[in-house]
Design a protein around this motif. Sequence first.
Motif, mmCIF file in Angstrom:
data_model
loop_
_atom_site.group_PDB
_atom_site.id
_atom_site.type_symbol
_atom_site.label_atom_id
_atom_site.label_comp_id
_atom_site.label_asym_id
_atom_site.label_seq_id
_atom_site.Cartn_x
_atom_site.Cartn_y
_atom_site.Cartn_z
ATOM 1 N N LEU A 4 1.027 2.730 -12.875
ATOM 2 C CA LEU A 4 0.946 1.273 -12.985
ATOM 3 C C LEU A 4 -0.452 0.772 -12.641
ATOM 4 C CD1 LEU A 4 4.359 0.222 -11.431
ATOM 5 C CD2 LEU A 4 3.708 0.281 -13.835
ATOM 6 N N SER A 5 -0.875 1.076 -11.412
ATOM 7 C CA SER A 5 -2.216 0.634 -11.016
ATOM 8 C C SER A 5 -2.626 1.350 -9.736
ATOM 9 C CB SER A 5 -2.230 -0.881 -10.786
ATOM 10 O OG SER A 5 -1.518 -1.199 -9.609
ATOM 11 N N TRP A 6 -3.897 1.269 -9.478
ATOM 12 C CA TRP A 6 -4.406 1.841 -8.228
ATOM 13 C C TRP A 6 -3.908 1.037 -7.032
ATOM 14 C CZ3 TRP A 6 -5.953 6.527 -7.688
ATOM 15 C CH2 TRP A 6 -6.504 7.204 -8.769
ATOM 16 N N ASP A 7 -3.651 -0.251 -7.222
ATOM 17 C CA ASP A 7 -3.165 -1.082 -6.107
ATOM 18 C C ASP A 7 -1.855 -0.538 -5.547
ATOM 19 O OD1 ASP A 7 -5.318 -2.760 -6.400
ATOM 20 O OD2 ASP A 7 -4.217 -4.301 -7.523
ATOM 21 N N SER A 8 -0.945 -0.117 -6.415
ATOM 22 C CA SER A 8 0.337 0.399 -5.932
ATOM 23 C C SER A 8 0.157 1.733 -5.200
ATOM 24 C CB SER A 8 1.337 0.556 -7.083
ATOM 25 O OG SER A 8 0.870 1.492 -8.025
ATOM 26 N N ARG A 11 -1.451 0.804 -1.781
ATOM 27 C CA ARG A 11 -0.418 0.195 -0.932
ATOM 28 C C ARG A 11 0.505 1.260 -0.373
ATOM 29 N NH1 ARG A 11 4.674 -0.468 -0.668
ATOM 30 N NH2 ARG A 11 5.621 -2.204 0.388
ATOM 31 N N LEU A 12 0.981 2.167 -1.236
ATOM 32 C CA LEU A 12 1.888 3.230 -0.817
ATOM 33 C C LEU A 12 1.222 4.119 0.233
ATOM 34 C CD1 LEU A 12 4.648 4.540 -1.220
ATOM 35 C CD2 LEU A 12 3.650 5.896 -3.043
ATOM 36 N N LEU A 13 -0.020 4.449 0.034
ATOM 37 C CA LEU A 13 -0.760 5.284 0.972
ATOM 38 C C LEU A 13 -0.907 4.593 2.326
ATOM 39 C CD1 LEU A 13 -2.317 7.943 1.346
ATOM 40 C CD2 LEU A 13 -4.358 6.732 0.603
ATOM 41 N N ILE A 14 -1.344 3.349 2.326
ATOM 42 C CA ILE A 14 -1.564 2.618 3.574
ATOM 43 C C ILE A 14 -0.245 2.330 4.291
ATOM 44 C CG2 ILE A 14 -2.361 0.430 4.559
ATOM 45 C CD1 ILE A 14 -4.581 0.458 2.387
ATOM 46 N N VAL A 15 0.724 1.783 3.563
ATOM 47 C CA VAL A 15 2.016 1.450 4.171
ATOM 48 C C VAL A 15 2.735 2.723 4.618
ATOM 49 C CG1 VAL A 15 4.298 0.465 3.705
ATOM 50 C CG2 VAL A 15 2.259 -0.768 3.009
ATOM 51 N N GLY A 16 2.645 3.775 3.832
ATOM 52 C CA GLY A 16 3.288 5.036 4.195
ATOM 53 C C GLY A 16 2.760 5.595 5.498
ATOM 54 N N VAL A 17 1.440 5.633 5.629
ATOM 55 C CA VAL A 17 0.826 6.163 6.849
ATOM 56 C C VAL A 17 1.154 5.270 8.042
ATOM 57 C CG1 VAL A 17 -1.381 6.593 8.000
ATOM 58 C CG2 VAL A 17 -1.010 7.414 5.661
ATOM 59 N N LEU A 18 1.023 3.962 7.888
ATOM 60 C CA LEU A 18 1.292 3.045 8.999
ATOM 61 C C LEU A 18 2.783 3.021 9.373
ATOM 62 C CD1 LEU A 18 -1.113 0.086 8.145
ATOM 63 C CD2 LEU A 18 -1.416 1.893 9.854
ATOM 64 N N ALA A 19 3.670 3.063 8.399
ATOM 65 C CA ALA A 19 5.114 3.101 8.690
ATOM 66 C C ALA A 19 5.468 4.395 9.409
ATOM 67 C CB ALA A 19 5.925 2.962 7.398
#
Length: 175
Positions: A4-8, A11-19
């Motif tokens: 879809l896009s680099w944004d997704s 987001r997945l990388l950042i949210v995944g690591v922080l979660a």
Amino acid sequence: MFFLSWDSIVRLLIVGVLAYIGLVFLLRISGKRTLSKLNAFDLVITVSIGSTLATILLNKKISLPEGILAFFILIGLQYVITLCSVKSKKFSKLIKSEPVILYEQGNFIDHALQAERVLKEEILQAARSNGLSTMKQVKAVVLETDGSLSLIKSTESEFSDTLGNVKCTRVNKRE
């Protein structure tokens, strides 16, 4: 839909690591109980935590703080429930099962096996897994609250202290 896009991805990388970091932190402060062998109550919490993590990672409508709050609620409820179960035997019996003797002194306890839905073959497998070649070496088999089978070898003392809290179903001649 391959990409879809680099944004997704970002987001997945950042949210995944922080979660993940948030989950590890909350699990660490909640104590060993959260990660122990599971009884039914603990299993529900564990599955809920996994489902929450997946939702945080894959649903863009769920923000990271909302996800961390969901973790906090689940782990907090688990902590409160286990604290209540430690303080109140009635409450503990309400949310946890009791250990049950399934085999004792050479006899399978058929009504206990049926009630707990355990096959004789599973008890024999547990004996083999403990390196025993005959059931004569087994004094008792207990179905624990987490679903595991504990074997008490017949070479141990007549009434072991470990059987003190086990729901004792004695074998009657009419069974």
